[in-house]
Design a protein around this motif. Structure first.
Motif, PDB file in Angstrom:
ATOM      1  N   GLU A  81       0.806  -1.219   0.000  1.00 36.68           N
ATOM      2  CA  GLU A  81       0.000   0.000   0.000  1.00 36.68           C
ATOM      3  C   GLU A  81       0.841   1.271   0.000  1.00 36.68           C
ATOM      4  O   GLU A  81       0.337   2.365  -0.280  1.00 36.68           O
ATOM      5  CB  GLU A  81      -0.951   0.009   1.193  1.00 36.68           C
ATOM      6  N   LEU A 358      -0.943  -0.089  -7.634  1.00 31.92           N
ATOM      7  CA  LEU A 358      -1.246  -0.174  -6.209  1.00 31.92           C
ATOM      8  C   LEU A 358      -2.399  -1.133  -5.945  1.00 31.92           C
ATOM      9  O   LEU A 358      -2.365  -1.933  -5.010  1.00 31.92           O
ATOM     10  CB  LEU A 358      -1.580   1.208  -5.656  1.00 31.92           C
ATOM     11  N   GLN A 362      -1.863  -4.588  -3.790  1.00 31.46           N
ATOM     12  CA  GLN A 362      -2.493  -4.767  -2.486  1.00 31.46           C
ATOM     13  C   GLN A 362      -3.335  -6.036  -2.418  1.00 31.46           C
ATOM     14  O   GLN A 362      -3.518  -6.605  -1.344  1.00 31.46           O
ATOM     15  CB  GLN A 362      -3.345  -3.546  -2.143  1.00 31.46           C
TER      16      GLN A 362
END
Length: 367
Positions: A81, A358, A362
């Motif tokens: 993250e 991202l 994640q």
């Protein structure tokens, strides 16, 4: 790191270096998913990229069993993250020992010509991974002295079929673990930011007017940012299939000057610790700026909490006595920005965030 530890690691690095002659990846089984026209990274001939190795490396990366006391995984410090960085100045090892440098983001590491903050001899991910695994001072994963215990953990659960798929052999070894981890880290490719869509995909609406003005400032001779943070990966410390020569990977930015001669604090003096060359005092590798808005704190010692502070630092031409350091980079001369221009520059730096990278990263975090 103690002299004994440095000698042990040095031996391991030397062996790895002899084994890892690099050239562009020629194995068709792996799809880098690069944008059209983007160069491929360089990959060791003895560790070609495959999806099976990436899958194995991903599972190991998130597994706390890689540390001797099961307290730490690679992902504990390299958190998805935060673009695989860590939101604190210094990492902490498996025994609670504080490391002396800020955790770097693992974004497009496959393109790095040098690894870590300041080591001219670490040019290969397989080399670098040995340090957190086996170093004794400071201890990170702490495997040294616990090798068999740690290896046995990778003979259980779903690891045997993963090793079999990746290496045609279900038996774990540290060589295979290192190769799998290196493959996973190389797979962390990020080229889908708003800036990329604007610059490479002809999407004129991808950047705001403010970000475009900030981009023009970034690439101007007035600010000089691009001299250290240029190229497709926003760092001169890079190489790929079309660029093998790297001339300016390390820089002294005037962060410190404790004696009027440019000397950095004894705790961390940068590249000079490796080369013993006085000219390398305070020189550190310029990191990629991709996803930089997520990787605070900044600098090798995590001494700046925000991008705003970083811009102010460069606008001042350094910090404190470092402004007048006789050995800082010729590109760190200082500049003036209006409040609006600073806002524009920040908007541009935020445009380097790759939301797709991202989101995908994640989803890979293991509980």
């Amino acid at each position: 790191m103690s002299i004994k530890s440095m000698a042990n690691i040095g031996f391991l690095l030397a062996i790895t270096w002899l084994l890892c002659s690099c050239q562009p990846d020629k194995v068709p089984a792996y799809d880098w998913k690069l944008p059209v026209g983007f160069p491929a990274p360089l990959v060791p001939v003895d560790n070609p990229m495959t999806q099976a190795k990436v899958a194995l490396g991903e599972q190991i990366f998130f597994d706390r069993g890689l540390s001797f006391n099961r307290s730490l995984a690679c992902a504990s410090c390299h958190q998805p993250e935060f673009a695989f960085s860590e939101p604190k100045p210094f990492a902490v090892g498996a025994t609670g020992q504080r490391l002396r440098r800020n955790t770097q983001a693992l974004v497009n590491v496959a393109y790095n010509s040098n690894l870590t903050w300041a080591h001219s001899g670490l040019n290969n991910i397989e080399q670098q991974i040995l340090i957190p695994m086996f170093a004794e001072d400071p201890i990170e994963l702490g495997i040294t002295g616990h090798e068999q215990e740690v290896l046995q953990r990778f003979q259980q659960d779903n690891y045997p079929p993963l090793f079999l798929a990746a290496f045609e052999n279900s038996d774990p070894s540290f060589e295979r673990i290192v190769q799998a981890l290196a493959s996973y880290v190389r797979s962390l490719i990020s080229f889908n930011s708003a800036f990329d869509r604007y610059a490479y995909n002809a999407d004129d609406g991808a950047l705001s007017a403010s970000a475009i003005r900030g981009m023009n400032l970034f690439f101007s001779e007035r600010l000089e940012c691009f001299h250290c943070h240029g190229g497709v990966n926003f760092t001169q410390a890079s190489q790929h299939e079309n660029q093998r020569l790297d001339l300016r990977p390390f820089h002294n930015t005037g962060l410190y000057d404790v004696d009027g001669l440019g000397t950095f604090p004894q705790e961390d003096q940068g590249l000079i610790e490796i080369t013993l060359d006085k000219a390398d005092m305070g020189r550190f590798r310029a990191p990629s700026l991709r996803n930089v808005a997520l990787t605070a704190p900044y600098m090798h010692d995590g001494s700046f909490d925000s991008l705003s502070q970083v811009i102010d630092f460069y606008a001042n031409g350094g910090r404190g006595a470092g402004v007048n350091s006789p050995i800082k980079s010729v590109f760190i001369t200082g500049f003036y920005l209006t409040d609006d221009e600073k806002t524009d520059l920040l908007a541009f730096l935020h445009s380097l965030t790759d939301e797709t990278f991202l989101a995908v990263s994640q989803t890979k975090r293991k509980k």
